[in-house]
Design a protein around this motif. Structure first.
Motif, PDB file in Angstrom:
ATOM      1  N   GLY A 261       0.817  -1.207   0.000  1.00  0.00           N
ATOM      2  CA  GLY A 261       0.000   0.000   0.000  1.00  0.00           C
ATOM      3  C   GLY A 261       0.852   1.258   0.000  1.00  0.00           C
ATOM      4  N   ALA A 262       1.868   1.286   0.852  1.00  0.00           N
ATOM      5  CA  ALA A 262       2.755   2.451   0.936  1.00  0.00           C
ATOM      6  C   ALA A 262       3.541   2.653  -0.356  1.00  0.00           C
ATOM      7  CB  ALA A 262       3.715   2.289   2.112  1.00  0.00           C
ATOM      8  N   ALA A 263       4.001   1.563  -0.942  1.00  0.00           N
ATOM      9  CA  ALA A 263       4.801   1.655  -2.172  1.00  0.00           C
ATOM     10  C   ALA A 263       3.974   2.183  -3.339  1.00  0.00           C
ATOM     11  CB  ALA A 263       5.398   0.292  -2.508  1.00  0.00           C
ATOM     12  N   VAL A 264       2.763   1.694  -3.489  1.00  0.00           N
ATOM     13  CA  VAL A 264       1.919   2.158  -4.593  1.00  0.00           C
ATOM     14  C   VAL A 264       1.562   3.635  -4.388  1.00  0.00           C
ATOM     15  CG1 VAL A 264      -0.292   1.855  -5.789  1.00  0.00           C
ATOM     16  CG2 VAL A 264       1.053  -0.153  -5.146  1.00  0.00           C
ATOM     17  N   LEU A 265       1.263   4.018  -3.174  1.00  0.00           N
ATOM     18  CA  LEU A 265       0.988   5.434  -2.892  1.00  0.00           C
ATOM     19  C   LEU A 265       2.195   6.304  -3.228  1.00  0.00           C
ATOM     20  CD1 LEU A 265      -0.994   5.230   0.460  1.00  0.00           C
ATOM     21  CD2 LEU A 265      -1.858   6.024  -1.750  1.00  0.00           C
ATOM     22  N   ALA A 266       3.382   5.855  -2.850  1.00  0.00           N
ATOM     23  CA  ALA A 266       4.612   6.610  -3.150  1.00  0.00           C
ATOM     24  C   ALA A 266       4.830   6.699  -4.656  1.00  0.00           C
ATOM     25  CB  ALA A 266       5.811   5.945  -2.479  1.00  0.00           C
ATOM     26  N   ALA A 267       4.549   5.606  -5.364  1.00  0.00           N
ATOM     27  CA  ALA A 267       4.714   5.599  -6.828  1.00  0.00           C
ATOM     28  C   ALA A 267       3.762   6.594  -7.483  1.00  0.00           C
ATOM     29  CB  ALA A 267       4.474   4.198  -7.379  1.00  0.00           C
ATOM     30  N   ILE A 268       2.520   6.618  -7.014  1.00  0.00           N
ATOM     31  CA  ILE A 268       1.542   7.554  -7.585  1.00  0.00           C
ATOM     32  C   ILE A 268       1.954   8.993  -7.285  1.00  0.00           C
ATOM     33  CG2 ILE A 268      -0.853   8.358  -7.465  1.00  0.00           C
ATOM     34  CD1 ILE A 268      -1.650   5.388  -7.009  1.00  0.00           C
ATOM     35  N   ASP A 269       2.408   9.249  -6.066  1.00  0.00           N
ATOM     36  CA  ASP A 269       2.846  10.602  -5.702  1.00  0.00           C
ATOM     37  C   ASP A 269       4.050  11.054  -6.522  1.00  0.00           C
ATOM     38  OD1 ASP A 269       0.844  10.889  -3.836  1.00  0.00           O
ATOM     39  OD2 ASP A 269       2.113  10.400  -2.110  1.00  0.00           O
TER      40      ASP A 269
END
Length: 191
Positions: free
Chosen positions: A85-93
Protein backbone atom coordinates in the motif's frame (compact mmCIF):
# COMPACT_ATOMS: atom_id res chain seq x y z
CA UNK A 1 15.88 -4.07 -1.68
CA UNK A 2 12.44 -2.91 -0.52
CA UNK A 3 9.64 -1.93 -2.88
CA UNK A 4 10.12 1.73 -1.98
CA UNK A 5 13.84 1.51 -2.78
CA UNK A 6 13.06 -0.04 -6.18
CA UNK A 7 10.60 2.75 -6.93
CA UNK A 8 12.99 5.48 -5.78
CA UNK A 9 15.83 4.02 -7.90
CA UNK A 10 13.83 3.74 -11.12
CA UNK A 11 15.90 4.25 -14.29
CA UNK A 12 14.79 6.21 -17.36
CA UNK A 13 14.51 2.94 -19.27
CA UNK A 14 12.00 1.56 -16.76
CA UNK A 15 8.29 2.29 -16.68
CA UNK A 16 6.74 2.94 -13.26
CA UNK A 17 3.44 1.28 -14.25
CA UNK A 18 5.19 -1.86 -15.48
CA UNK A 19 7.57 -1.91 -12.50
CA UNK A 20 4.91 -1.46 -9.82
CA UNK A 21 2.65 -3.99 -11.56
CA UNK A 22 5.43 -6.60 -11.41
CA UNK A 23 6.29 -5.77 -7.79
CA UNK A 24 2.65 -6.13 -6.74
CA UNK A 25 2.21 -9.38 -8.70
CA UNK A 26 5.37 -10.98 -7.29
CA UNK A 27 4.31 -10.35 -3.72
CA UNK A 28 3.34 -13.08 -1.27
CA UNK A 29 -0.01 -11.40 -0.46
CA UNK A 30 -1.26 -12.52 -3.86
CA UNK A 31 -1.30 -16.14 -2.69
CA UNK A 32 -1.87 -15.69 1.05
CA UNK A 33 -5.56 -15.04 1.59
CA UNK A 34 -5.31 -14.47 5.36
CA UNK A 35 -6.57 -10.90 5.23
CA UNK A 36 -9.01 -9.25 2.89
CA UNK A 37 -7.00 -6.08 2.40
CA UNK A 38 -3.82 -7.97 1.57
CA UNK A 39 -5.19 -10.61 -0.79
CA UNK A 40 -8.06 -8.64 -2.34
CA UNK A 41 -6.08 -5.41 -2.32
CA UNK A 42 -3.26 -6.96 -4.32
CA UNK A 43 -5.76 -8.60 -6.69
CA UNK A 44 -7.52 -5.28 -7.35
CA UNK A 45 -4.20 -3.46 -7.79
CA UNK A 46 -3.05 -6.09 -10.30
CA UNK A 47 -6.24 -5.64 -12.33
CA UNK A 48 -6.09 -1.83 -12.34
CA UNK A 49 -2.35 -1.64 -13.07
CA UNK A 50 -2.69 -4.29 -15.80
CA UNK A 51 -5.47 -2.27 -17.42
CA UNK A 52 -3.39 0.92 -17.27
CA UNK A 53 -0.43 -0.85 -18.94
CA UNK A 54 -2.74 -2.27 -21.63
CA UNK A 55 -4.26 1.13 -22.61
CA UNK A 56 -7.51 0.30 -20.78
CA UNK A 57 -7.03 2.57 -17.76
CA UNK A 58 -9.91 4.74 -16.58
CA UNK A 59 -9.75 8.27 -15.20
CA UNK A 60 -10.99 6.99 -11.82
CA UNK A 61 -8.23 4.37 -11.42
CA UNK A 62 -5.73 6.60 -9.59
CA UNK A 63 -8.25 7.73 -6.98
CA UNK A 64 -9.43 4.14 -6.46
CA UNK A 65 -5.87 2.87 -6.09
CA UNK A 66 -5.05 5.61 -3.59
CA UNK A 67 -8.14 4.84 -1.51
CA UNK A 68 -7.42 1.10 -1.63
CA UNK A 69 -3.77 1.57 -0.69
CA UNK A 70 -4.67 3.77 2.28
CA UNK A 71 -6.89 0.94 3.51
CA UNK A 72 -4.16 -1.63 2.86
CA UNK A 73 -1.70 0.44 4.90
CA UNK A 74 -4.02 0.58 7.90
CA UNK A 75 -5.99 -2.69 7.66
CA UNK A 76 -3.57 -5.35 6.35
CA UNK A 77 -2.66 -8.02 8.90
CA UNK A 78 0.97 -8.20 7.81
CA UNK A 79 3.79 -5.80 7.03
CA UNK A 80 3.84 -6.97 3.41
CA UNK A 81 0.32 -5.69 2.75
CA UNK A 82 1.19 -2.41 4.46
CA UNK A 83 4.39 -2.12 2.39
CA UNK A 84 2.53 -2.71 -0.87
CA UNK A 85 0.00 0.00 0.00
CA UNK A 86 2.76 2.45 0.94
CA UNK A 87 4.80 1.66 -2.17
CA UNK A 88 1.92 2.16 -4.59
CA UNK A 89 0.99 5.43 -2.89
CA UNK A 90 4.61 6.61 -3.15
CA UNK A 91 4.71 5.60 -6.83
CA UNK A 92 1.54 7.55 -7.58
CA UNK A 93 2.85 10.60 -5.70
CA UNK A 94 6.27 10.54 -7.37
CA UNK A 95 5.20 9.52 -10.88
CA UNK A 96 1.66 10.86 -11.19
CA UNK A 97 2.36 12.34 -14.64
CA UNK A 98 3.50 8.95 -15.97
CA UNK A 99 0.34 7.29 -14.65
CA UNK A 100 -1.80 10.04 -16.18
CA UNK A 101 0.01 9.66 -19.53
CA UNK A 102 -0.80 5.94 -19.54
CA UNK A 103 -4.43 6.51 -18.54
CA UNK A 104 -4.87 9.34 -21.05
CA UNK A 105 -3.36 7.02 -23.73
CA UNK A 106 -0.63 9.54 -24.52
CA UNK A 107 2.10 6.98 -24.13
CA UNK A 108 4.70 5.19 -22.08
CA UNK A 109 7.75 7.46 -21.73
CA UNK A 110 10.14 4.57 -21.13
CA UNK A 111 8.83 2.68 -24.16
CA UNK A 112 8.21 -0.45 -22.12
CA UNK A 113 4.44 -0.96 -22.28
CA UNK A 114 3.88 -2.77 -25.57
CA UNK A 115 0.39 -1.41 -26.21
CA UNK A 116 1.78 2.13 -26.37
CA UNK A 117 4.40 1.26 -28.98
CA UNK A 118 3.82 1.62 -32.70
CA UNK A 119 5.75 0.28 -35.68
CA UNK A 120 6.66 2.43 -38.68
CA UNK A 121 8.42 1.92 -42.00
CA UNK A 122 11.06 4.52 -42.86
CA UNK A 123 10.78 5.67 -46.48
CA UNK A 124 14.53 6.31 -46.80
CA UNK A 125 15.34 2.68 -45.94
CA UNK A 126 12.46 0.70 -47.48
CA UNK A 127 13.24 -1.04 -50.79
CA UNK A 128 9.72 -2.38 -51.35
CA UNK A 129 10.71 -6.04 -51.01
CA UNK A 130 7.45 -7.17 -49.38
CA UNK A 131 9.01 -9.21 -46.58
CA UNK A 132 7.12 -7.22 -43.94
CA UNK A 133 3.84 -7.72 -45.82
CA UNK A 134 4.37 -11.49 -45.83
CA UNK A 135 5.27 -11.52 -42.13
CA UNK A 136 2.18 -9.59 -40.98
CA UNK A 137 -0.64 -11.98 -40.15
CA UNK A 138 -3.04 -9.08 -39.54
CA UNK A 139 -2.63 -7.59 -43.05
CA UNK A 140 -1.65 -4.29 -41.42
CA UNK A 141 1.20 -3.58 -43.88
CA UNK A 142 0.10 -1.90 -47.09
CA UNK A 143 2.11 -1.70 -50.31
CA UNK A 144 3.38 -3.54 -53.34
CA UNK A 145 6.73 -4.32 -54.96
CA UNK A 146 9.07 -1.34 -55.35
CA UNK A 147 6.79 0.85 -53.21
CA UNK A 148 7.52 2.09 -49.69
CA UNK A 149 5.25 0.08 -47.44
CA UNK A 150 3.04 1.66 -44.79
CA UNK A 151 1.69 0.18 -41.56
CA UNK A 152 -2.02 0.72 -40.87
CA UNK A 153 -1.92 1.56 -37.15
CA UNK A 154 -5.59 0.64 -36.67
CA UNK A 155 -4.90 -2.91 -37.84
CA UNK A 156 -1.47 -3.37 -36.24
CA UNK A 157 -1.39 -5.47 -33.05
CA UNK A 158 2.24 -4.50 -32.20
CA UNK A 159 3.58 -8.06 -32.56
CA UNK A 160 6.85 -6.92 -34.18
CA UNK A 161 6.84 -9.57 -36.93
CA UNK A 162 7.37 -6.89 -39.59
CA UNK A 163 10.45 -5.58 -37.80
CA UNK A 164 11.95 -9.06 -37.51
CA UNK A 165 11.32 -9.76 -41.20
CA UNK A 166 12.92 -6.56 -42.51
CA UNK A 167 16.58 -7.08 -43.44
CA UNK A 168 16.97 -3.39 -44.39
CA UNK A 169 16.20 -2.12 -40.85
CA UNK A 170 13.43 -0.01 -42.38
CA UNK A 171 10.87 -0.97 -39.73
CA UNK A 172 11.26 0.84 -36.41
CA UNK A 173 9.40 0.79 -33.11
CA UNK A 174 8.39 4.15 -31.65
CA UNK A 175 6.97 5.40 -28.39
CA UNK A 176 5.69 8.92 -27.86
CA UNK A 177 7.89 10.42 -30.61
CA UNK A 178 6.84 9.04 -34.01
CA UNK A 179 9.03 9.16 -37.13
CA UNK A 180 7.79 11.00 -40.19
CA UNK A 181 6.51 8.38 -42.64
CA UNK A 182 4.31 8.45 -45.73
CA UNK A 183 0.59 7.96 -45.10
CA UNK A 184 0.19 5.75 -48.16
CA UNK A 185 2.56 3.61 -50.26
CA UNK A 186 4.82 5.67 -52.51
CA UNK A 187 7.45 4.60 -55.07
CA UNK A 188 10.79 3.65 -53.53
CA UNK A 189 13.75 5.98 -53.99
CA UNK A 190 16.15 3.27 -52.88
CA UNK A 191 16.92 0.30 -55.11
Amino acid sequence: MSMLDKINNLKDTQCIVDTICKLVSENECAGCGKCVFGYEGVTQLQLMLGDIAEKKGKSTDLAQMQELCQMMKSQSLCETGEEIGAAVLAAIDSYREDFEDHIGRRGCRAGVCRKFMTYHILAEKCIGCGECIDACEEDAVLGKAKFVHVIDQKECIQCGACMEACEEDAVVRAGTIKPKCPKRPIPCKRK
